[in-house]
Design a protein around this motif. Structure first.
Motif, PDB file in Angstrom:
ATOM      1  N   THR A  23       0.488 -14.745  -2.930  1.00 58.42           N
ATOM      2  CA  THR A  23       1.786 -14.934  -2.302  1.00 58.42           C
ATOM      3  C   THR A  23       2.223 -16.379  -2.529  1.00 58.42           C
ATOM      4  O   THR A  23       1.450 -17.308  -2.315  1.00 58.42           O
ATOM      5  CB  THR A  23       1.709 -14.615  -0.795  1.00 58.42           C
ATOM      6  OG1 THR A  23       1.338 -13.247  -0.646  1.00 58.42           O
ATOM      7  CG2 THR A  23       3.027 -14.872  -0.096  1.00 58.42           C
ATOM      8  N   SER A  61      12.098  -8.046  -2.293  1.00 57.55           N
ATOM      9  CA  SER A  61      11.076  -8.820  -1.584  1.00 57.55           C
ATOM     10  C   SER A  61      11.018 -10.270  -2.066  1.00 57.55           C
ATOM     11  O   SER A  61      10.379 -11.107  -1.437  1.00 57.55           O
ATOM     12  CB  SER A  61       9.701  -8.176  -1.739  1.00 57.55           C
ATOM     13  OG  SER A  61       9.219  -8.322  -3.066  1.00 57.55           O
ATOM     14  N   LEU A  62      11.695 -10.555  -3.182  1.00 58.11           N
ATOM     15  CA  LEU A  62      11.700 -11.917  -3.727  1.00 58.11           C
ATOM     16  C   LEU A  62      12.745 -12.763  -3.013  1.00 58.11           C
ATOM     17  O   LEU A  62      13.776 -12.250  -2.569  1.00 58.11           O
ATOM     18  CB  LEU A  62      12.030 -11.889  -5.222  1.00 58.11           C
ATOM     19  CG  LEU A  62      11.084 -11.089  -6.113  1.00 58.11           C
ATOM     20  CD1 LEU A  62      11.670 -10.985  -7.520  1.00 58.11           C
ATOM     21  CD2 LEU A  62       9.709 -11.712  -6.134  1.00 58.11           C
ATOM     22  N   GLU A  63      12.476 -14.061  -2.914  1.00 53.91           N
ATOM     23  CA  GLU A  63      13.498 -14.975  -2.405  1.00 53.91           C
ATOM     24  C   GLU A  63      14.685 -14.927  -3.362  1.00 53.91           C
ATOM     25  O   GLU A  63      14.503 -14.773  -4.574  1.00 53.91           O
ATOM     26  CB  GLU A  63      12.949 -16.406  -2.335  1.00 53.91           C
ATOM     27  CG  GLU A  63      11.901 -16.618  -1.271  1.00 53.91           C
ATOM     28  CD  GLU A  63      12.484 -16.544   0.129  1.00 53.91           C
ATOM     29  OE1 GLU A  63      13.596 -17.059   0.357  1.00 53.91           O
ATOM     30  OE2 GLU A  63      11.824 -15.937   0.999  1.00 53.91           O
ATOM     31  N   PRO A  64      15.892 -15.058  -2.867  1.00 53.47           N
ATOM     32  CA  PRO A  64      17.052 -15.034  -3.761  1.00 53.47           C
ATOM     33  C   PRO A  64      16.998 -16.179  -4.778  1.00 53.47           C
ATOM     34  O   PRO A  64      16.449 -17.246  -4.514  1.00 53.47           O
ATOM     35  CB  PRO A  64      18.242 -15.227  -2.815  1.00 53.47           C
ATOM     36  CG  PRO A  64      17.732 -14.902  -1.454  1.00 53.47           C
ATOM     37  CD  PRO A  64      16.267 -15.210  -1.459  1.00 53.47           C
ATOM     38  N   SER A  65      17.589 -15.923  -5.935  1.00 50.83           N
ATOM     39  CA  SER A  65      17.667 -16.963  -6.963  1.00 50.83           C
ATOM     40  C   SER A  65      18.653 -18.036  -6.516  1.00 50.83           C
ATOM     41  O   SER A  65      19.587 -17.766  -5.750  1.00 50.83           O
ATOM     42  CB  SER A  65      18.107 -16.358  -8.294  1.00 50.83           C
ATOM     43  OG  SER A  65      19.335 -15.677  -8.144  1.00 50.83           O
ATOM     44  N   ASP A  66      18.444 -19.254  -7.017  1.00 50.46           N
ATOM     45  CA  ASP A  66      19.383 -20.323  -6.701  1.00 50.46           C
ATOM     46  C   ASP A  66      20.439 -20.425  -7.805  1.00 50.46           C
ATOM     47  O   ASP A  66      20.408 -19.704  -8.798  1.00 50.46           O
ATOM     48  CB  ASP A  66      18.662 -21.651  -6.464  1.00 50.46           C
ATOM     49  CG  ASP A  66      17.920 -22.182  -7.679  1.00 50.46           C
ATOM     50  OD1 ASP A  66      18.199 -21.746  -8.815  1.00 50.46           O
ATOM     51  OD2 ASP A  66      17.057 -23.056  -7.492  1.00 50.46           O
ATOM     52  N   ARG A  84      15.282 -11.773 -13.402  1.00 57.66           N
ATOM     53  CA  ARG A  84      14.877 -13.059 -12.835  1.00 57.66           C
ATOM     54  C   ARG A  84      14.187 -13.858 -13.926  1.00 57.66           C
ATOM     55  O   ARG A  84      13.686 -13.309 -14.913  1.00 57.66           O
ATOM     56  CB  ARG A  84      13.885 -12.879 -11.671  1.00 57.66           C
ATOM     57  CG  ARG A  84      14.445 -12.264 -10.415  1.00 57.66           C
ATOM     58  CD  ARG A  84      15.512 -13.101  -9.714  1.00 57.66           C
ATOM     59  NE  ARG A  84      15.061 -14.433  -9.336  1.00 57.66           N
ATOM     60  CZ  ARG A  84      14.588 -14.755  -8.134  1.00 57.66           C
ATOM     61  NH1 ARG A  84      14.482 -13.832  -7.195  1.00 57.66           N
ATOM     62  NH2 ARG A  84      14.215 -15.987  -7.877  1.00 57.66           N
ATOM     63  N   ARG A  90       9.201 -16.181  -7.024  1.00 57.19           N
ATOM     64  CA  ARG A  90       7.946 -16.318  -6.284  1.00 57.19           C
ATOM     65  C   ARG A  90       7.552 -14.998  -5.639  1.00 57.19           C
ATOM     66  O   ARG A  90       8.372 -14.329  -5.007  1.00 57.19           O
ATOM     67  CB  ARG A  90       8.080 -17.382  -5.198  1.00 57.19           C
ATOM     68  CG  ARG A  90       8.452 -18.741  -5.748  1.00 57.19           C
ATOM     69  CD  ARG A  90       7.235 -19.545  -6.033  1.00 57.19           C
ATOM     70  NE  ARG A  90       7.562 -20.719  -6.837  1.00 57.19           N
ATOM     71  CZ  ARG A  90       6.717 -21.299  -7.635  1.00 57.19           C
ATOM     72  NH1 ARG A  90       5.487 -20.832  -7.756  1.00 57.19           N
ATOM     73  NH2 ARG A  90       7.062 -22.342  -8.345  1.00 57.19           N
ATOM     74  N   GLY A  92       6.232 -12.430  -3.072  1.00 54.89           N
ATOM     75  CA  GLY A  92       6.180 -12.362  -1.615  1.00 54.89           C
ATOM     76  C   GLY A  92       4.950 -11.587  -1.183  1.00 54.89           C
ATOM     77  O   GLY A  92       3.860 -11.773  -1.724  1.00 54.89           O
TER      78      GLY A  92
END
Length: 112
Positions: A23, A61-66, A84, A90, A92
């Motif tokens: 993780t 489940s992934l953090e949103p892209s910037d 992505r 990253r 999760g």
């Protein structure tokens, strides 16, 4: 510990592969640690699109892209809504299913 299922890719993992992921590590870090040599021309600095992947399952489940990643993804070959940069995405707590696209826009590969 979450798992990443890499779908078969004729160069990087012809049989496909299931790997354990930590993780918080990037999809690319997990791949490289397990001898799946996804190209990463910018050395994971979010300055190219050679590590582009499509997250077929577990995308939410992934953090949103910037914004920087989104700008780079706009240049990726075969962009899809679940695309992505594997150096930025990253892991999760959920399992992922990842497809490595057949092509990148990298014009020169150091390994060929």
């Amino acid at each position: 510990m979450p798992q990443i299922v890499f779908l078969p890719h004729e160069v990087h993992c012809p049989e496909g592969r299931v790997v354990e992921a930590e993780t918080g590590e990037s999809i690319l870090e997990a791949a490289l640690r397990n001898d799946i040599e996804i190209e990463h021309a910018c050395e994971m600095s979010c300055a190219c699109t050679t590590c582009h992947v499509i997250v077929r399952d577990g995308f939410d489940s992934l953090e949103p892209s910037d914004e920087l990643e989104d700008d780079m993804l706009d240049k990726a070959w075969g962009l899809e809504p679940e695309s992505r940069l594997s150096c930025q995405a990253r892991v999760g707590t959920e399992d992922l299913v990842v497809e490595i696209p057949r092509y990148t826009i990298n014009q020169v590969s150091e390994k060929h």
